[in-house]
Design a protein around this motif. Sequence first.
Motif, PDB file in Angstrom:
ATOM      1  N   VAL A  92      75.499  70.807 -31.751  1.00  0.00           N
ATOM      2  CA  VAL A  92      74.408  70.519 -32.386  1.00  0.00           C
ATOM      3  C   VAL A  92      72.856  71.440 -31.161  1.00  0.00           C
ATOM      4  N   ASN A  93      72.931  70.975 -30.334  1.00  0.00           N
ATOM      5  CA  ASN A  93      72.013  70.758 -29.487  1.00  0.00           C
ATOM      6  C   ASN A  93      71.515  72.125 -29.250  1.00  0.00           C
ATOM      7  N   ARG A  94      72.980  72.640 -28.837  1.00  0.00           N
ATOM      8  CA  ARG A  94      73.039  73.697 -28.497  1.00  0.00           C
ATOM      9  C   ARG A  94      73.123  75.277 -29.458  1.00  0.00           C
ATOM     10  N   LEU A  95      73.397  75.012 -30.616  1.00  0.00           N
ATOM     11  CA  LEU A  95      73.007  75.830 -31.855  1.00  0.00           C
ATOM     12  C   LEU A  95      71.616  75.705 -31.999  1.00  0.00           C
ATOM     13  N   LYS A  96      70.604  74.619 -31.933  1.00  0.00           N
ATOM     14  CA  LYS A  96      69.566  73.757 -32.010  1.00  0.00           C
ATOM     15  C   LYS A  96      68.880  74.847 -31.041  1.00  0.00           C
ATOM     16  N   THR A  97      69.231  75.129 -29.772  1.00  0.00           N
ATOM     17  CA  THR A  97      68.301  75.529 -28.845  1.00  0.00           C
ATOM     18  C   THR A  97      68.269  77.287 -28.713  1.00  0.00           C
ATOM     19  N   GLU A  98      69.739  77.633 -29.263  1.00  0.00           N
ATOM     20  CA  GLU A  98      69.799  79.192 -29.836  1.00  0.00           C
ATOM     21  C   GLU A  98      69.675  79.587 -31.127  1.00  0.00           C
ATOM     22  N   ASN A  99      69.665  78.832 -31.910  1.00  0.00           N
ATOM     23  CA  ASN A  99      68.258  79.403 -32.743  1.00  0.00           C
ATOM     24  C   ASN A  99      67.037  79.007 -32.670  1.00  0.00           C
ATOM     25  N   ARG A 100      66.416  78.281 -31.883  1.00  0.00           N
ATOM     26  CA  ARG A 100      64.756  78.818 -31.380  1.00  0.00           C
ATOM     27  C   ARG A 100      65.305  80.018 -30.369  1.00  0.00           C
ATOM     28  N   GLN A 101      66.093  80.426 -29.327  1.00  0.00           N
ATOM     29  CA  GLN A 101      64.932  81.506 -28.639  1.00  0.00           C
ATOM     30  C   GLN A 101      65.399  82.953 -30.164  1.00  0.00           C
ATOM     31  N   LEU A 102      66.509  82.045 -30.809  1.00  0.00           N
ATOM     32  CA  LEU A 102      66.595  83.866 -31.911  1.00  0.00           C
ATOM     33  C   LEU A 102      64.446  84.449 -32.190  1.00  0.00           C
ATOM     34  N   LYS A 103      64.573  83.004 -32.889  1.00  0.00           N
ATOM     35  CA  LYS A 103      63.259  82.825 -33.631  1.00  0.00           C
ATOM     36  C   LYS A 103      62.502  83.692 -32.496  1.00  0.00           C
ATOM     37  N   ASN A 104      62.321  82.900 -31.105  1.00  0.00           N
ATOM     38  CA  ASN A 104      60.908  83.618 -30.336  1.00  0.00           C
ATOM     39  C   ASN A 104      61.514  85.304 -30.678  1.00  0.00           C
ATOM     40  N   HIS A 105      62.681  85.826 -30.426  1.00  0.00           N
ATOM     41  CA  HIS A 105      63.744  86.700 -30.320  1.00  0.00           C
ATOM     42  C   HIS A 105      62.349  87.519 -31.319  1.00  0.00           C
ATOM     43  N   LEU A 106      63.260  87.184 -32.521  1.00  0.00           N
ATOM     44  CA  LEU A 106      63.087  87.944 -33.598  1.00  0.00           C
ATOM     45  C   LEU A 106      61.087  88.133 -33.717  1.00  0.00           C
ATOM     46  N   GLY A 107      60.427  86.964 -33.095  1.00  0.00           N
ATOM     47  CA  GLY A 107      59.136  87.099 -33.143  1.00  0.00           C
ATOM     48  C   GLY A 107      58.368  87.734 -32.138  1.00  0.00           C
ATOM     49  N   PHE A 108      58.567  88.320 -31.327  1.00  0.00           N
ATOM     50  CA  PHE A 108      58.448  88.969 -30.275  1.00  0.00           C
ATOM     51  C   PHE A 108      58.907  90.527 -30.879  1.00  0.00           C
ATOM     52  N   ILE A 109      59.808  91.095 -31.618  1.00  0.00           N
ATOM     53  CA  ILE A 109      60.510  91.909 -31.959  1.00  0.00           C
ATOM     54  C   ILE A 109      59.417  92.540 -33.429  1.00  0.00           C
ATOM     55  N   LEU A 110      59.255  91.469 -34.281  1.00  0.00           N
ATOM     56  CA  LEU A 110      58.380  91.832 -35.209  1.00  0.00           C
ATOM     57  C   LEU A 110      56.856  92.302 -34.755  1.00  0.00           C
ATOM     58  N   HIS A 111      56.422  91.191 -33.640  1.00  0.00           N
ATOM     59  CA  HIS A 111      55.101  91.922 -33.196  1.00  0.00           C
ATOM     60  C   HIS A 111      55.353  92.605 -32.341  1.00  0.00           C
ATOM     61  N   GLN A 112      55.848  93.292 -31.984  1.00  0.00           N
ATOM     62  CA  GLN A 112      56.306  94.575 -31.677  1.00  0.00           C
ATOM     63  C   GLN A 112      56.413  95.525 -32.400  1.00  0.00           C
ATOM     64  N   HIS A 113      57.053  95.228 -33.504  1.00  0.00           N
ATOM     65  CA  HIS A 113      57.225  96.090 -34.798  1.00  0.00           C
ATOM     66  C   HIS A 113      55.521  96.635 -35.433  1.00  0.00           C
ATOM     67  N   LEU A 114      54.629  95.837 -35.833  1.00  0.00           N
ATOM     68  CA  LEU A 114      53.659  95.463 -35.923  1.00  0.00           C
ATOM     69  C   LEU A 114      52.587  96.035 -35.059  1.00  0.00           C
ATOM     70  N   ILE A 115      52.748  96.264 -33.509  1.00  0.00           N
ATOM     71  CA  ILE A 115      51.935  97.346 -33.031  1.00  0.00           C
ATOM     72  C   ILE A 115      52.562  98.526 -33.232  1.00  0.00           C
ATOM     73  N   LEU A 116      53.631  98.671 -32.709  1.00  0.00           N
ATOM     74  CA  LEU A 116      53.904 100.545 -32.896  1.00  0.00           C
ATOM     75  C   LEU A 116      53.888 100.799 -34.763  1.00  0.00           C
ATOM     76  N   SER A 117      53.375 100.318 -35.231  1.00  0.00           N
ATOM     77  CA  SER A 117      53.436 100.697 -36.986  1.00  0.00           C
ATOM     78  C   SER A 117      52.297 100.678 -36.734  1.00  0.00           C
ATOM     79  N   LEU A 118      51.454 100.562 -36.161  1.00  0.00           N
ATOM     80  CA  LEU A 118      49.607 100.401 -36.183  1.00  0.00           C
ATOM     81  C   LEU A 118      49.366 101.067 -35.668  1.00  0.00           C
ATOM     82  N   GLU A 119      50.092 101.975 -34.338  1.00  0.00           N
ATOM     83  CA  GLU A 119      49.827 102.828 -33.057  1.00  0.00           C
ATOM     84  C   GLU A 119      50.394 104.529 -33.904  1.00  0.00           C
ATOM     85  N   ASN A 120      51.861 103.692 -34.669  1.00  0.00           N
ATOM     86  CA  ASN A 120      51.919 104.467 -35.872  1.00  0.00           C
ATOM     87  C   ASN A 120      51.073 105.771 -36.752  1.00  0.00           C
ATOM     88  N   ALA A 121      51.099 104.783 -37.131  1.00  0.00           N
ATOM     89  CA  ALA A 121      49.276 104.781 -38.882  1.00  0.00           C
ATOM     90  C   ALA A 121      48.242 105.467 -37.666  1.00  0.00           C
TER      91      ALA A 121
END
Length: 145
Positions: A92-121
């Motif tokens: 459970v502890n290992r999966l919680k850590t992995e889940n937190r890392q994946l959420k952070n990575h997803l947040g980073f990817i979504l932020h990059q997507h937003l920046i690139l979408s604005l730049e593309n527009a």
Amino acid sequence: MFFQDDVVEALQFPPCPLLETMLTPGDVHELLSFIQAEEDPASPSSGSQGSSNRALYSLDERKRRRMQSNRESARRSRWRKKRHLVNLTNQVNRLKTENRQLKNHLGFILHQHLILSLENAQLRSESEILMTRLSNLYGALGTPL
């Protein structure tokens, strides 16, 4: 008697909690008592009372050994259950850590997507402005596009 008591005691050792297939001291004693019973000739003084005492002793001894075996089995079961709980807690502890890392990575990817979408527009808008200016220049020169 074939085996002496000190030999029987020397063969008895504490049960190993990790190996469930090892003989317990009660099992060793039972096996040795069977061997001794085969070696002992029936004494002339042993009558029906002697055999009934032996039978009662055997029943009591079996009941005591069974209770001891059940205690050991319950102890091993509790130990396995505890190990399983520890393993599940670690998982459970290992999966919680992995889940937190994946959420952070997803947040980073979504932020990059937003920046690139604005730049593309912005680039599309600039492209349209430049195409309009180019079209106006061709129109002023009188050359068709």
